[in-house]
Design a protein around this motif. Structure first.
Motif, PDB file in Angstrom:
ATOM      1  N   LYS A 271       0.291  -1.425  -7.883  1.00 55.57           N
ATOM      2  CA  LYS A 271      -0.336  -2.498  -7.105  1.00 55.57           C
ATOM      3  C   LYS A 271      -1.626  -2.020  -6.433  1.00 55.57           C
ATOM      4  CE  LYS A 271       3.393  -2.935  -4.562  1.00 55.57           C
ATOM      5  NZ  LYS A 271       4.214  -1.880  -5.200  1.00 55.57           N
ATOM      6  N   SER A 272      -1.533  -0.868  -5.756  1.00 58.03           N
ATOM      7  CA  SER A 272      -2.724  -0.349  -5.061  1.00 58.03           C
ATOM      8  C   SER A 272      -3.791   0.050  -6.076  1.00 58.03           C
ATOM      9  CB  SER A 272      -2.362   0.859  -4.198  1.00 58.03           C
ATOM     10  OG  SER A 272      -1.462   0.473  -3.183  1.00 58.03           O
ATOM     11  N   THR A 273      -3.340   0.601  -7.197  1.00 58.28           N
ATOM     12  CA  THR A 273      -4.289   0.985  -8.247  1.00 58.28           C
ATOM     13  C   THR A 273      -5.057  -0.244  -8.722  1.00 58.28           C
ATOM     14  OG1 THR A 273      -2.839   2.792  -8.923  1.00 58.28           O
ATOM     15  CG2 THR A 273      -4.459   2.045 -10.545  1.00 58.28           C
TER      16      THR A 273
ATOM     17  N   MET B 246      -6.273  -7.160   0.150  1.00 58.34           N
ATOM     18  CA  MET B 246      -5.443  -6.694   1.255  1.00 58.34           C
ATOM     19  C   MET B 246      -4.248  -5.926   0.705  1.00 58.34           C
ATOM     20  SD  MET B 246      -5.658 -10.199   3.560  1.00 58.34           S
ATOM     21  CE  MET B 246      -5.737  -9.487   5.191  1.00 58.34           C
ATOM     22  N   ASP B 247      -4.151  -4.645   1.062  1.00 54.69           N
ATOM     23  CA  ASP B 247      -3.067  -3.796   0.562  1.00 54.69           C
ATOM     24  C   ASP B 247      -2.051  -3.556   1.668  1.00 54.69           C
ATOM     25  OD1 ASP B 247      -1.449  -2.154  -0.918  1.00 54.69           O
ATOM     26  OD2 ASP B 247      -3.016  -0.699  -1.426  1.00 54.69           O
ATOM     27  N   GLU B 248      -0.945  -4.270   1.619  1.00 51.39           N
ATOM     28  CA  GLU B 248       0.105  -4.193   2.634  1.00 51.39           C
ATOM     29  C   GLU B 248      -0.470  -4.176   4.052  1.00 51.39           C
ATOM     30  OE1 GLU B 248       3.500  -1.718   1.813  1.00 51.39           O
ATOM     31  OE2 GLU B 248       2.591  -1.022  -0.039  1.00 51.39           O
ATOM     32  N   PRO B 249      -1.323  -5.171   4.371  1.00 49.85           N
ATOM     33  CA  PRO B 249      -2.026  -5.108   5.655  1.00 49.85           C
ATOM     34  C   PRO B 249      -1.092  -5.194   6.855  1.00 49.85           C
ATOM     35  CG  PRO B 249      -2.278  -7.283   4.674  1.00 49.85           C
ATOM     36  CD  PRO B 249      -1.634  -6.400   3.632  1.00 49.85           C
TER      37      PRO B 249
HETATM   38 MG   LIG Z   1       0.459   0.835  -2.818  1.00 51.22          MG
END
Ligand SMILES: [Mg+2]
Ligand SMILES: Nc1ncnc2c1ncn2[C@@H]1O[C@H](COP(=O)(O)OP(=O)(O)OP(=O)(O)O)[C@@H](O)[C@H]1O
Length: 264
Positions: free
Chosen positions: A56-58, A168-171
């Protein structure tokens, strides 16, 4: 109102086309993403769900332009991206605020960098601090703020650049449950005014059902698109509605299939 920078008041369309990502050296590279294709519509809020390590972050970092895909490409309103750009704002889980700057100065940072005149910068800061409910705290430093307040500053700072896309990454991942729900309500309210295109990564299925127009569930690593759900719920969502719970249990079932694979 004039614009603070590039981008527009509304959102832009994001096309993720056949994105593969492998990490490591040739011959010993490990795939992280396999053939991910997604189209995010202008002003859509798309949530990405999937087991830890599924990429996901990638994927978010590729859309941000921080890392290049191994194959495939990302286009914004039709134009291929070649790196980060001011039309794409980012908000991460760790509050990436400048500790030596006040709340107002943190929000002002992007517009200042873009050469926005001081009078206009003051307007932008006032507008977004008001939007996130921090007008009273403009002169405080990050160390004086709670986690929720810091994340509000991070959101105001991203919006101050007037991006058309917010990644937004797990904000809200580091916030307590109550603060987290308040932040979800705020984001949803802001989105009804700002109409950004938002790609939002979360582990919380409830959070995704509360916020998303569509939810993409990814497979366990290497990440592919497993399933896409369109959430047909009213704008102001009721977490206790039967429909809400129905989406939640259906998506939980699909996510669990993938989480189980990680454990095998
Ligand atoms: Mg991640
Ligand atoms: N810079 C990197 N170098 C090598 N491998 C990486 C790098 N970044 C990510 N990976 C690998 O790529 C895969 C996907 O990682 P990623 O961080 O995108 O997952 P994620 O879905 O965001 O996980 P989480 O939910 O835990 O945040 C993992 O196997 C990870 O180890």
């Amino acid at each position: 109102m004039t614009m603070a920078g590039p981008g527009g008041a509304g959102g832009a369309r994001v096309q993720i086309e056949g994105v593969h990502k492998a990490f490591g050296l040739d011959g010993r590279s490990t795939p992280a993403l396999i053939d991910v294709s997604l189209e995010v519509q202008a002003a859509e809020l798309l949530c990405l769900l999937g087991p830890s390590g599924c990429g996901k972050s990638t994927l978010l970092n590729i859309v941000a332009g921080f890392i290049p895909p191994t194959r495939g490409r990302v286009r914004v309103d039709g134009a291929p991206i070649a790196g980060p750009g001011p039309e794409r704002g980012v908000v991460f889980q760790e509050y990436a605020l400048f500790p030596w700057l006040t709340v107002a100065q943190n929000v002002e940072f992007g517009p200042r960098l873009m050469g926005v005149p001081a009078a206009r910068r003051r307007e932008v800061v006032a507008r977004y601090l008001d939007m996130v409910g921090l007008s009273e705290h403009a002169t405080k430093f990050p160390v004086q703020l709670s986690g929720g307040m810091k994340q509000r500053v991070a959101i105001a700072r991203a919006l101050a650049n007037n991006p058309s896309i917010v990644l937004m990454d797990e904000p809200f991942g580091a916030l307590d449950a109550q603060t987290r729900e308040v932040m979800q309500e705020e984001l949803s309210r802001i989105q009804r005014v700002e109409h950004k295109t938002i790609v939002f990564v979360t582990h919380s299925i409830r959070e995704a059902v509360y916020l998303a127009d569509r939810i993409v569930v990814m497979t366990s690593s290497p990440g592919r698109v497993k399933d896409v759900f369109t959430i047909k719920l009213p704008e102001a969502r009721d977490r206790f509605a039967a429909e809400f719970t129905r989406y939640e249990s259906e998506i939980t079932r699909v996510v669990k299939e993938e989480v189980a694979k990680v454990r095998e």
